[in-house]
Design an enzyme around this catalytic site. Structure first.
Site, PDB file in Angstrom:
ATOM      1  N   HIS A  50      -2.985   2.004  -5.529  1.00 10.01           N
ATOM      2  CA  HIS A  50      -3.793   0.808  -5.283  1.00 10.01           C
ATOM      3  C   HIS A  50      -4.017   0.011  -6.572  1.00 10.01           C
ATOM      4  CE1 HIS A  50      -5.480  -0.970  -1.701  1.00 10.01           C
ATOM      5  NE2 HIS A  50      -6.397  -1.532  -2.468  1.00 10.01           N
ATOM      6  N   LYS A  56      -1.747  -2.574   7.836  1.00  8.22           N
ATOM      7  CA  LYS A  56      -2.902  -2.111   8.620  1.00  8.22           C
ATOM      8  C   LYS A  56      -3.006  -2.884   9.928  1.00  8.22           C
ATOM      9  CE  LYS A  56      -6.088  -0.806   4.903  1.00  8.22           C
ATOM     10  NZ  LYS A  56      -7.361  -1.174   4.267  1.00  8.22           N
ATOM     11  N   TYR A  86      -9.968 -10.708  -6.755  1.00 11.78           N
ATOM     12  CA  TYR A  86      -9.090 -10.647  -7.921  1.00 11.78           C
ATOM     13  C   TYR A  86      -9.405 -11.754  -8.917  1.00 11.78           C
ATOM     14  CZ  TYR A  86      -6.664  -7.372  -4.968  1.00 11.78           C
ATOM     15  OH  TYR A  86      -6.380  -6.309  -4.170  1.00 11.78           O
ATOM     16  N   ARG A 127       0.858  -1.181   0.000  1.00 14.46           N
ATOM     17  CA  ARG A 127       0.000   0.000   0.000  1.00 14.46           C
ATOM     18  C   ARG A 127       0.899   1.237   0.000  1.00 14.46           C
ATOM     19  NH1 ARG A 127      -1.996  -3.653   3.848  1.00 14.46           N
ATOM     20  NH2 ARG A 127      -4.093  -4.401   3.391  1.00 14.46           N
ATOM     21  N   HIS A 160      -3.936  -9.635   3.383  1.00 16.19           N
ATOM     22  CA  HIS A 160      -5.378  -9.716   3.606  1.00 16.19           C
ATOM     23  C   HIS A 160      -5.662 -10.678   4.755  1.00 16.19           C
ATOM     24  CE1 HIS A 160      -6.211  -8.628  -0.881  1.00 16.19           C
ATOM     25  NE2 HIS A 160      -6.026  -7.560  -0.146  1.00 16.19           N
ATOM     26  N   ARG A 217      -1.229  -2.283  -6.772  1.00 21.14           N
ATOM     27  CA  ARG A 217      -1.473  -3.399  -5.842  1.00 21.14           C
ATOM     28  C   ARG A 217      -2.395  -4.443  -6.480  1.00 21.14           C
ATOM     29  NH1 ARG A 217      -1.408  -4.752  -0.381  1.00 21.14           N
ATOM     30  NH2 ARG A 217      -3.385  -5.418   0.514  1.00 21.14           N
TER      31      ARG A 217
END
Length: 182
Positions: free
Chosen positions: A137, A67, A172, A37, A163, A140
């Protein structure tokens, strides 16, 4: 996401003869290689990089702080390793990797602007890119899609991108028509 010719045009857009051009190419290549990110790239320190020559068989990697305080390790390609090694050659371990022209760490907003600048430049070479909204992004998403197309297991991609849920990564597979056809 970007198709291979589009990401190649984006990576080729920075000038290899200027210091900022070399930094920007390193940044774009790092984003594509790691799927990081913008905030993760902005906070990346030299000590988070493990840049091996490859002669001893050791793989280069990066430790990303994502995150929620989550940490993940991603492998680095040989080309990314060389590019980053050259970029950080004169920096201390505690310093940020990506610095602006005044040697102040880039912010995620600065990284976003860099991606937009080179996306606009790449659109001259690959006009199809004009139809896409391109930002960090997008790179990404490109990483995830290209890994998926290369046959990398969806759970590995989940870990690569940081994730928590496999359902986030499954998006995806759903958005890529080629993968659906397979």
């Amino acid at each position: 996401y970007l198709e291979k010719p589009e990401i190649d045009a984006l990576l080729d857009a920075p000038s290899p003869v200027t210091k900022l051009g070399r930094r920007d190419r390193a940044l774009l290549l790092f984003l594509y290689n790691s799927g990081a990110r913008a905030d993760e790239a902005a906070k990346l320190c030299v000590e988070d990089l493990s840049l091996h020559s490859g002669a001893d068989g050791a793989l280069s990697s990066v430790c990303l702080h994502g995150k929620g305080g989550k940490v993940r390790i991603c492998p680095l390609w040989p080309s990314t390793t060389v590019t980053l090694r050259n970029l950080v050659a004169e920096q201390g371990d505690a310093e940020r990797v990506f610095l602006n022209r005044c040697s102040v760490p880039l912010t995620r907003f600065g990284i976003h602007e860099i991606v937009l600048r080179y996306a606009r430049a790449a659109m001259g070479r690959v006009p199809e890119m004009r139809k896409k909204r391109i930002g960090p992004h997008t790179i990404r998403h490109t990483t995830a899609t290209h890994l998926l197309r290369a046959g990398v297991d969806i759970n590995t991609i989940r870990a690569w991108l940081g994730h928590v849920s496999i359902n986030t990564t499954n998006i995806y597979a759903e958005t890529d028509l080629q993968m659906k056809a397979k």
